[in-house]
Every structure is written in structure tokens, then in C-alpha cells.
Design a protein around this motif. Structure first.
Motif, PDB file in Angstrom:
ATOM      1  N   HIS A   2       7.585 -36.458 105.590  1.00 29.57           N
ATOM      2  CA  HIS A   2       7.886 -35.259 106.389  1.00 29.57           C
ATOM      3  C   HIS A   2       6.939 -35.155 107.578  1.00 29.57           C
ATOM      4  O   HIS A   2       7.263 -34.569 108.594  1.00 29.57           O
ATOM      5  CB  HIS A   2       7.778 -33.996 105.520  1.00 29.57           C
TER       6      HIS A   2
ATOM      7  N   ASN B 287       6.056 -37.606 109.235  1.00 31.00           N
ATOM      8  CA  ASN B 287       6.445 -38.776 110.027  1.00 31.00           C
ATOM      9  C   ASN B 287       5.629 -40.014 109.703  1.00 31.00           C
ATOM     10  O   ASN B 287       5.469 -40.887 110.536  1.00 31.00           O
ATOM     11  CB  ASN B 287       6.384 -38.474 111.526  1.00 31.00           C
TER      12      ASN B 287
ATOM     13  N   HIS C  82      10.587 -39.248 109.926  1.00 31.92           N
ATOM     14  CA  HIS C  82      11.633 -38.420 110.537  1.00 31.92           C
ATOM     15  C   HIS C  82      12.857 -39.212 110.922  1.00 31.92           C
ATOM     16  O   HIS C  82      13.957 -38.689 110.933  1.00 31.92           O
ATOM     17  CB  HIS C  82      11.080 -37.713 111.778  1.00 31.92           C
TER      18      HIS C  82
ATOM     19  N   LEU D 122      14.722 -39.107 107.569  1.00 30.22           N
ATOM     20  CA  LEU D 122      14.998 -37.796 106.976  1.00 30.22           C
ATOM     21  C   LEU D 122      16.121 -37.103 107.735  1.00 30.22           C
ATOM     22  O   LEU D 122      16.891 -36.345 107.172  1.00 30.22           O
ATOM     23  CB  LEU D 122      13.735 -36.929 106.976  1.00 30.22           C
TER      24      LEU D 122
ATOM     25  N   TYR E 278      10.359 -31.180 105.342  1.00 26.94           N
ATOM     26  CA  TYR E 278      11.057 -31.595 106.563  1.00 26.94           C
ATOM     27  C   TYR E 278      12.014 -30.487 106.995  1.00 26.94           C
ATOM     28  O   TYR E 278      12.036 -30.071 108.138  1.00 26.94           O
ATOM     29  CB  TYR E 278      11.814 -32.897 106.328  1.00 26.94           C
TER      30      TYR E 278
END
Length: 356
Positions: free
Chosen positions: A201, A203, A208, A211, A254
Motif C-alpha cells: 500500500h 508502494n 500501487h 493494487l 490502499y
């Protein structure tokens, strides 16, 4: 290689300039062409990059007004085929549109007006913008799990996909799509989303980048190794229960809404010794998660827990539970569709009553 898969692309787009007016006879120049993004199956962002290596897309110029044609012809529109499931963002990162289904169109840049009496017969330039195309996969089911949980093996077992499978972390480095085919010809699209790691979350790893693909799946299917998981010798070993909580935490941090998606849990590697004992222990922990939370570090505990519609023990090695899993996936999707239809019918009814 990950480099062959592109999931975002920055483009310069410009509408065509209008044509010149014809002052002596009051003629109007043609409007400049427009730039459209049109969703088309079997298109990739890579194919757009190959077609426009300079990443510049400009529509045609409008025709000048002349004695033979006082009203100039409109410039040629430029249609750029993009894959379905594209979000269109401006240069500030603000979403200004999306195309989700084949045939959907988005006006990316408008052509300029042709010269006329109002503009002293001088044409105007077309709209110019820098836009980002952001691809988010659209699938019925997204497989979510840490590396080595057996997601690629599962995808190859339940569908016709042939993902690369190897016994090391970060096997999957690009999303793989597969279709589950049922006897009555129903098809369900499944996306294997590359292995998350702790801290995705924030990165870490490819955080990302992947996700975001989870956002565009209707259902989540968490895949967990019954014997637990350890990313490397430098990281802590996690039990299956801890793994489920960590996956939940990554999704929650996220974007909280991800936890509202319908979710199923596949517990893999049931062919391993001690798997049955581990499963009994895990089921107890999942029934009363609060009793085990004191054993964990605080940063591992999600605010909310995922509610699983079904928990299916499987083995991608022996094939145990695979048919049951396919049936559960279908049942869950059908129930969700039925619920959406019922809500839609209710809304229609309310509209009819209020307008009546």
C-alpha cells in the motif's frame, strides 16, 4: 519481462486547426477534426505506443473556404483505439473520463472553428491537452495473495490461461487473465494480480501499480498457503491466519472500499503434511479472530475484517477442491448479479411510482 506490459501511457493530443474563411464571398472554413479515444477489444497500450512513437496525436485541419466550396469541409477526425477499462486523467492526475466497454467513445480534443465573419475569417486552433491513459483490468474475479501462494497454478487449473509458474517469490510480474468455462457455456474472467508484499500500500515492490487492478474486479479471491509464508530469510514467517490479516491490511490501507467487495478464500497446498491440523487451527481463528489478535503486532491488524462468502480448501497439485471452488465462484457472482438486478428493478419501480 515486466517491460512488455504497459498499464499507463502519457499522450499529447490536439484537435485540428479550422480552415480559412473567404472574406470576399463570406465563406466559412471547415472545422478542425476531433480526437477520440474508442474502446476496442484486443487492443493494448503498447500497440498505441507502437503506432504513435512520438506520443503525439493530431487531428486533420479543416478545409479552407473557396469559390468552389464556400463552406469548407471538416478536418479528418482521429480515432485512437484503446483497450476497454481505461481511465483518462488530465496532467494534474484528475480523472476526466473512462471507457469501459468496446465501442465506448471519449472526446479527447475538440477541433478548432473555421474562419467566418465573426472571427474576421481567421480560423482557431484545436484544443490541445496532455492526457494519461491508465489501464485497470476489468475482471469478474481478482486473485489476491502473497508471492508463492499458488495463484498462477490456480489460474492454470481453473482456466485456459498458461501463466509462467516457478518456485520463487515474484513469479508473476504482469497481470494474467484467464477464463473459467462452465458446461452451460457461462464464462467468468479471472485476473491473477501479481504478488503483493507487506508494505505494498506504501508502494513497496510494485505496490500501487497492481493494487489499482484490484479496484476493477467485481469479486476478490484470496489465495493463502496453509503452511504460512515467508518472503525471504530477512523477513518474518507468517502463519496462514497472519497472512489473511496482512492481505486485508494492505487492501484496506490502499483503499478501504476494496474490503466491501464480495470475497472468497481459497486455502491452498492442502496436500502438504500437517495441512489438516493447520486448517482446523485456522478455521478456529477465523471464527473468533478477536481471540488471536493479541498475538500480533499492532501494525498488522486491519481496522475491518474481510467477510468471506465461502472458504474452500484446495490443492492445485492434486486438484482437490478445484471443482468446488469453481462452483463457489459462480454462485457468488450469480447471487451478486441477482441482488444488483433486484435493486435496479426496485429503483425503476420507485421512479415509475413517483413519476405516476
Amino acid at each position: 519481462q515486466y517491460g512488455t506490459f504497459i498499464d499507463d501511457l502519457r499522450l499529447y493530443v490536439r484537435g485540428g486547426t479550422g480552415g480559412m474563411g473567404y472574406p470576399r464571398l463570406g465563406g466559412e472554413g471547415g472545422r478542425g477534426g476531433d480526437v477520440y479515444f474508442v474502446a476496442q477489444e484486443r487492443t493494448t497500450l503498447k500497440s498505441i505506443k507502437n503506432r504513435y512513437p512520438q506520443k503525439r496525436i493530431v487531428a486533420g485541419t479543416g478545409a479552407n473556404s473557396s469559390v468552389r466550396a464556400l463552406k469548407g469541409e471538416k478536418g479528418k477526425d482521429c480515432e485512437v483505439h484503446v483497450p476497454p477499462g481505461i481511465s483518462i486523467l488530465d496532467d494534474d492526475g484528475k480523472q476526466i473520463g473512462e471507457v469501459n466497454a468496446a465501442g465506448e467513445r471519449f472526446l479527447a480534443a475538440r477541433g478548432g472553428l473555421g474562419g467566418s465573419l465573426a472571427t474576421n475569417f481567421l480560423p482557431s486552433k484545436g484544443q490541445k491537452r496532455i492526457l494519461h491513459l491508465d489501464l485497470k483490468l476489468i475482471a469478474d474475479v481478482g486473485l489476491v495473495g502473497f508471492p508463492n501462494a499458488g495463484k498462477s497454478s490456480l489460474l492454470s487449473k481453473i482456466s485456459h490461461a498458461k501463466p509462467e509458474i516457478a518456485n520463487y517469490a515474484f513469479t508473476t510480474i504482469q497481470p494474467e487473465l484467464g477464463k473459467i468455462m462452465y458446461a452451460d457455456y457461462k464464462q467468468i474472467l479471472v485476473a491473477d494480480l501479481p504478488g503483493l508484499i507487506e508494505g505494498a500500500h506504501a508502494n513497496r515492490g510494485m505496490g500501487h501499480k497492481f493494487l489499482k487492478h484490484v479496484e476493477r474486479t467485481k469479486h476478490l479471491l484470496l489465495v493463502v498457503d496453509i503452511s504460512g509464508f515467508q518472503l525471504s530469510t530477512k523477513t518474518r514467517f507468517r502463519t496462514a491466519f497472519e497472512t489473511i490479516l496482512l492481505l486485508t491490511k494492505e487492501l484496506e490501507q490502499y483503499k478501504e472500499e476494496l474490503l466491501t467487495k464480495p470475497a472468497l478464500l481459497a486455502i491452498n497446498k492442502m496436500d502438504l503434511p500437517c495441512a489438516k491440523d493447520n486448517l482446523n487451527e485456522l478455521m478456529k481463528q477465523l471464527q473468533n479472530p478477536q481471540d488471536s489478535l493479541h498475538l500480533l503486532q499492532e501494525e498488522m491488524i486491519p481496522e475491518n475484517t474481510l467477510k468471506f462468502r465461502d472458504i474452500i480448501p484446495i490443492s492445485t497439485y492434486t486438484g482437490e477442491g478445484i471443482e468446488e471452488l469453481k462452483a463457489c465462484v459462480r454462485k457468488s457472482l450469480d447471487e451478486e448479479a441477482e441482488q444488483e438486478n433486484a435493486e435496479y428493478r426496485k429503483k425503476k419501480l420507485l421512479l415509475l411510482q413517483t413519476s405516476g
